[in-house]
Write an enzyme that holds these catalytic residues in place. Structure first.
Site, short mmCIF file in Angstrom:
data_model
loop_
_atom_site.label_atom_id
_atom_site.label_comp_id
_atom_site.label_asym_id
_atom_site.label_seq_id
_atom_site.Cartn_x
_atom_site.Cartn_y
_atom_site.Cartn_z
N ARG A 77 5.95 -7.06 -12.01
CA ARG A 77 5.13 -7.84 -11.51
C ARG A 77 4.04 -8.10 -12.65
O ARG A 77 3.34 -7.45 -12.75
CB ARG A 77 4.25 -6.71 -10.52
CG ARG A 77 5.11 -6.29 -9.00
CD ARG A 77 4.10 -5.64 -8.13
NE ARG A 77 4.85 -5.20 -7.10
CZ ARG A 77 4.70 -4.12 -6.25
NH1 ARG A 77 3.53 -3.71 -6.26
NH2 ARG A 77 5.44 -4.12 -5.10
N GLN B 268 9.80 2.27 -7.32
CA GLN B 268 9.75 2.87 -5.82
C GLN B 268 10.82 3.26 -5.27
O GLN B 268 11.92 3.04 -5.74
CB GLN B 268 8.99 1.85 -5.08
CG GLN B 268 7.88 1.17 -5.39
CD GLN B 268 7.42 0.14 -4.28
OE1 GLN B 268 6.28 -0.41 -4.33
NE2 GLN B 268 8.27 -0.34 -3.43
N ASP C 286 -2.12 2.70 3.66
CA ASP C 286 -1.83 3.14 2.33
C ASP C 286 -2.12 4.59 2.55
O ASP C 286 -3.06 5.05 2.89
CB ASP C 286 -2.73 2.52 1.42
CG ASP C 286 -2.55 1.00 1.38
OD1 ASP C 286 -1.24 0.55 1.65
OD2 ASP C 286 -3.42 0.27 0.72
N GLU D 294 -3.20 5.47 -5.14
CA GLU D 294 -2.33 5.34 -4.05
C GLU D 294 -0.59 5.33 -4.31
O GLU D 294 -0.55 4.96 -5.36
CB GLU D 294 -2.59 3.66 -3.92
CG GLU D 294 -1.62 3.11 -2.62
CD GLU D 294 -1.73 1.73 -2.67
OE1 GLU D 294 -0.75 1.02 -2.51
OE2 GLU D 294 -2.59 1.01 -2.90
N SER E 67 2.54 2.30 0.24
CA SER E 67 2.04 1.26 1.23
C SER E 67 3.16 1.32 2.31
O SER E 67 4.42 1.20 1.79
CB SER E 67 1.85 -0.04 0.60
OG SER E 67 1.83 -1.09 1.39
N ASP F 225 9.06 -10.33 -1.68
CA ASP F 225 7.83 -9.74 -1.04
C ASP F 225 6.72 -10.73 -1.73
O ASP F 225 6.44 -10.75 -3.00
CB ASP F 225 7.64 -8.20 -1.57
CG ASP F 225 6.32 -7.88 -1.01
OD1 ASP F 225 5.61 -8.49 -0.67
OD2 ASP F 225 6.22 -6.56 -1.16
#
Length: 314
Positions: free
Chosen positions: A99, A115, A231, A244, A247, A46
């Protein structure tokens, strides 16, 4: 919610188990294991907004480079294609990612990302705004159901999601930044899904960046705007801001993949193995996304910092 760090960890474990179960039931998903790395030349990584660098791992035994995943957006679709799940069925994983190129670490951003990464097979004819909204509703229902099951649902939370397109939101608050708009609309409605993330708005801006090769942000939708993705945000009192949680979106067809790569000047990606599979019609139509585990825990356990719901400090 005041409790010891280890008691908090126990509650997080119970919550994750409950959410996994509710997602499987509400979206007809099978819980499978997730990879930590993907081949660097596979096209499955991704690329997020396109500026983040992946952590590279050289596997000596194979003399081959791999990358620690950012998410599993494209890997999941390849799995569904390989195992030929029927329309309406799908998979969910507990994904761990790194990340390290986050611009800043904050109460909601950390280097480690966890996630529920999910993907579901669609009928080509149901690639629509109505389908997107129904899946968002299914996900929010699953989160609410799980929270009730572990006695974490609070009266201040919204019972349902409010939907708005990023173009409508821009018109509503033309003088605010995208993040400021998110704060205002989410404070008002408590749970909001912003549609159309990644495409250009009428003033030439983008609400936010989104990779060109998984979510469909360029197709005209039933509401007269563009995009079949978005989102999910909730109002989080502990940080006095929108948070958030997810997504997600309906995934690109071969035609939309080419179009979005052309719009972002990334057509060289069409030569990568995963992209070649999609262009050859070897991957099913799908919808999918990621739901932040630590962010859901922050919200439902009413914590003010993401580090409090990840590994306990020592």
């Amino acid at each position: 919610m005041l409790q010891s760090p280890l008691a908090l960890q126990s509650n997080i474990a119970a919550l994750k188990h409950s959410v996994t179960k509710a997602l499987c039931e509400n979206l007809n998903l099978i819980h499978i294991q997730a990879p930590l790395i993907v081949a660097a030349d596979s096209g499955m990584q991704d690329t997020l907004s396109g500026t983040e660098n992946a952590v590279t791992v050289h596997v000596k035994a194979e003399q081959k480079d791999y990358e620690v995943v950012h998410s599993l957006a494209k890997w999941k679709r390849a799995v569904l294609g390989r195992y030929q799940l029927p329309i309406g069925a799908g998979i969910v994983t507990h994904m761990l990612a790194l990340r390290p190129d986050e611009e800043r670490l904050s109460e909601r951003h950390s280097v480690q990302v966890d996630q529920w990464d999910w993907e579901q097979v669609l009928d080509e004819d149901t690639r629509s705004l109505a389908t997107l909204k129904q899946r968002v509703t299914d996900i929010y229902t699953a989160l609410r159901q799980a929270a009730y099951d572990v006695e974490l649902w609070h009266a201040s939370y919204a019972e349902q999601v409010y939907f708005i397109h990023s173009e409508e939101l821009r018109a509503m608050y033309p003088r605010l930044t995208a993040k400021q708009r998110e704060r205002e609309i989410t404070k008002m409605h408590k749970a909001v899904f912003i549609i159309g993330i990644g495409g250009q708005l009428t003033d030439g801006s983008k609400h936010d960046a989104r990779a060109a090769d998984y979510d469909d942000w360029s197709t005209p939708n039933d509401a007269g705007f563009y995009g079949l993705n978005g989102d999910l945000l909730v109002w989080h009192e502990a940080i006095d801001d929108a948070l958030e949680l997810s997504s997600m979106g309906i995934r690109v067809t071969p035609a939309e993949l080419r179009q979005q790569l052309e719009l972002t000047q990334q057509t060289a990606s069409l030569q990568l193995p995963w992209h070649q599979q999609l262009m050859a019609g070897e991957l099913p139509a799908t919808i999918g996304g990621g739901i932040g585990q630590s962010r859901v825990a922050m919200w439902l356990l009413r914590q003010d910092h993401i580090t409090k719901v990840q590994a306990p400090s020592i």
